[in-house]
Design a protein around this motif. Structure first.
Motif, short mmCIF file in Angstrom:
data_model
loop_
_atom_site.label_atom_id
_atom_site.label_comp_id
_atom_site.label_asym_id
_atom_site.label_seq_id
_atom_site.Cartn_x
_atom_site.Cartn_y
_atom_site.Cartn_z
N CYS A 28 0.83 -1.21 0.00
CA CYS A 28 0.00 0.00 0.00
C CYS A 28 0.87 1.27 0.00
O CYS A 28 0.39 2.34 0.38
CB CYS A 28 -0.93 0.01 1.22
N VAL A 31 -0.47 4.06 -2.27
CA VAL A 31 -1.70 4.61 -1.69
C VAL A 31 -1.35 5.58 -0.56
O VAL A 31 -1.94 6.67 -0.45
CB VAL A 31 -2.61 3.49 -1.16
N THR A 49 0.10 -3.08 4.09
CA THR A 49 -0.29 -4.08 3.08
C THR A 49 -1.80 -4.20 3.04
O THR A 49 -2.49 -3.87 4.01
CB THR A 49 0.31 -5.46 3.43
N PRO A 50 -2.34 -4.68 1.92
CA PRO A 50 -3.80 -4.83 1.81
C PRO A 50 -4.33 -5.83 2.83
O PRO A 50 -3.65 -6.79 3.20
CB PRO A 50 -4.00 -5.32 0.38
N CYS A 66 -6.56 -1.62 0.43
CA CYS A 66 -5.63 -0.74 1.13
C CYS A 66 -6.36 0.35 1.90
O CYS A 66 -5.73 1.27 2.43
CB CYS A 66 -4.67 -0.08 0.12
N CYS A 67 -7.68 0.28 1.96
CA CYS A 67 -8.46 1.30 2.65
C CYS A 67 -8.99 0.77 3.98
O CYS A 67 -9.22 -0.44 4.15
CB CYS A 67 -9.64 1.75 1.79
N CYS A 267 -8.12 2.11 -3.22
CA CYS A 267 -8.24 0.97 -2.31
C CYS A 267 -7.67 -0.31 -2.93
O CYS A 267 -7.29 -1.24 -2.22
CB CYS A 267 -9.70 0.76 -1.91
N GLY A 269 -5.04 -0.12 -4.93
CA GLY A 269 -3.66 0.20 -5.29
C GLY A 269 -3.53 0.91 -6.62
O GLY A 269 -2.41 1.12 -7.10
#
Length: 590
Positions: A28, A31, A49-50, A66-67, A267, A269
């Motif tokens: 991430c 992001v 990281t996601p 990633c959110c 979210c 990437g």
């Protein structure tokens, strides 16, 4: 054995490289960088990281994200801030155009008022100096009322202001010019503070000492100043509308759609991908559906502005009416002198003051065959440099210096404003398109559709307005925004009020919108650029329309006259008359 070992080593390396690539792909980091650069929120809210099973309300999807929920809330605040700022940036130029030209018109109006006031004052200073000290405050009062009328402030009547001035002038003229022997018997100021002065003021309109000149002056001024007053009120109305619309809020459904369009790709990437152009149009048209409802009343409002501007500057009606005040006052005084014996007899009957009538002196005039002496205009005379410019009726009076030092006339200000404002007739209808143009949207290859990366956006693109949003696949529009609906009703009411006061305004038939490529706003008639769009014919109001007043603003009760083209001969004659009036020529008394 050697072949087996080499194959095994290659396999291990491939697996490790794939693992590293996968780990990097699911980072991430990008992001977090975008989150920081766009100043969306605190970096600690962005995971390294996601993650899966994230509680999201807008950017939901099956894979890792990633959110986080706090990031999503920050995205909401960010899109509200950015979209509001973008709307404000697009409306700023229009708002500045209206406010700046409102100030420019008021400056030119005030310049004309000041010059005309000085022009009338010079008449009393040079020709009727005995009246100067007494009439001076009444001159100030007259032009103050005319200025307030043009500014659109207060409930001011041009006719009342003019008649008030002549009411105050009558006692002075009667006792110091028509019957100068009466001055000593009733005091130094016959205009106020004594019984005769009060009687003369109250009965002036019945006695009619000045003939038709007061009514003619009142009508000419009211006719010419009416469009200027309504234009001032219209510009103030436009500024207020802009203040309201640029701060109007966005709905929750709109906010969710904006987050989906701008940040849901982050979210996953994908921080560099852009929204599909048609997708952006659906989102923005849904968000600004109530803005688009302002299109028709705003377009009508701009047309009214253009017509009013042309009325103010066309044929120099306003300038000539103001500069003609001195001539009208002078003719009124001459009329009283010519009819001195009859006037004195009438006053004696009405006001009961017959003393000194036997010794009163009535000045007589030379025969009509006697010509006035030649006039030598001294360059040192007050206003001589400006009066000479009135010889050509096609030219406006220069009001203040411009960059070219040629003078910024009323016509130049009007032409400049008309050119610029015509570009904003469809401002509210085109606002969604303008916002999308600034978003770097794309039409082909790969773009973001709100849910995924696609080659092209295939959903239906809806039109403008609230009713069209029933088919919008991206934004749910529940109804009209109450704030913007109030603005729409306000504009419609204002347009209707203006058209009731000046019937025909806002229905431009005889001239088209000026182009934006050839006119500069600094061109005047003497430059050979008068063109065919310099005259607007507007029918005069009917008698029953003149008594109408509005609840919100006061336009007064005298219509704008229809502008009529004049022949060269009539222009030449009118030009000579105006020069004579402005120079203040006097026939010698015997």
């Amino acid at each position: 054995m050697s072949r087996v070992n080499v194959s095994w080593i290659i396999t291990v390396l491939a697996v490790e490289l794939a693992t590293l690539s996968t780990t990097r792909a699911h980072s991430c980091h990008e992001v977090k960088t975008a989150f920081q650069v766009r100043q969306i929120g605190q970096l600690k809210w962005v995971p390294e990281t996601p993650a899966t099973d994230v509680e999201l309300s807008v950017c939901k999807h099956a894979g890792p994200s990633c959110c986080t929920r706090r990031m999503e809330d920050s995205y909401r605040a960010a899109v509200l801030r950015d979209t509001t700022q973008n709307i404000g940036s697009y409306s700023y130029e229009l708002k500045f155009l209206i406010s700046a030209h409102a100030a420019a018109f008021q400056d030119t109006f005030q310049s004309l008022i000041s010059f005309s006031q000085n022009h009338l004052t010079s008449l009393f200073e040079t020709t009727y100096s005995s009246l100067m000290s007494s009439i001076s405050p009444h001159i100030v009062c007259l032009f103050t009322d005319l200025s307030r009328f043009l500014q659109g402030t207060g409930n001011v009547s041009v006719e009342a202001a003019v008649h008030c001035f002549f009411d105050s002038l009558f006692p002075l003229v009667h006792t110091q010019i028509v019957n100068p022997g009466m001055e000593g018997s009733i005091g130094t100021d016959a205009s106020e503070g004594n019984q005769l002065g009060d009687c003369l003021r109250m009965t002036r309109q019945d006695v009619n000492p000045f003939g038709p000149h007061p009514k003619a002056m009142a009508k000419d001024l009211a006719d010419a100043l009416r469009a200027g007053r309504v234009l001032s009120l219209a510009l103030a109305e436009g500024s207020e509308v802009m203040n309201i619309t640029e701060t109007a809020g966005l709905s929750k459904e709109c906010t969710r759609a904006l987050v989906r369009m701008h940040y849901c790709s982050h979210c996953r990437g994908l921080t560099l991908i852009h929204a599909c152009s048609n997708y952006c149009l659906n989102v923005m048209r849904g968000c600004l559906a109530s803005y688009s409802e302002l299109h028709q009343p705003w377009r009508q409002y701009v047309t009214i502005l253009q017509d009013l501007t042309q009325m103010v500057a066309g044929a120099h009606n306003l300038e000539l009416a103001l500069l003609g005040i001195r001539g009208q006052v002078e003719e009124a005084i001459l009329y009283a002198q010519l009819h001195g014996p009859r006037l004195t007899a009438t006053v004696d009957k009405v006001c009961g003051h017959s003393s000194n009538t036997s010794t009163s002196t009535v000045r007589t005039f030379p025969p009509a065959s006697v010509k006035p002496p030649p006039v030598n205009i001294s360059q040192d005379a007050p206003g001589a440099d400006k009066i000479g410019m009135l010889a050509h009726l096609h030219s406006s009076l220069p009001l203040k210096n411009s960059k070219s030092d040629r003078g910024r006339t009323l016509k130049k200000v009007a032409r400049e404003f008309t050119i610029y404002i015509s570009r904003y007739k469809s401002f509210y209808a085109m606002l969604p398109d303008m916002l999308c143009d600034g978003e770097k949207v794309v039409d082909e290859f790969s773009c973001w559709s709100g849910d995924d990366v696609v080659k092209s956006y295939t959903a239906r693109v809806v039109g403008n307005g609230v009713l069209a949003q029933r088919q919008n696949p991206e934004v749910r529009v529940r109804g009209f925004d109450p704030v913007l609906m109030d603005v729409k009703n306000r504009l419609e009411l204002f347009n209707m009020e203006v058209q009731e006061v000046i019937p025909g305004v806002g229905h431009r038939r005889s001239w088209d919108d000026p182009g934006s490529g050839e006119s500069s706003g600094e061109c005047d008639d003497e430059d050979g650029c008068e063109g065919s769009g310099e005259s607007v014919e507007s029918p005069s109001p009917k008698e029953e329309d003149l008594s109408k007043t509005t609840g919100k603003v006061s336009f007064n009760e005298v219509p704008i006259p229809r502008n009529k083209p004049s022949s060269d001969a009539s222009l030449s004659t009118a030009g000579f008359i105006i020069i004579i009036l402005c120079l203040g020529l006097q026939w010698p008394f015997i």
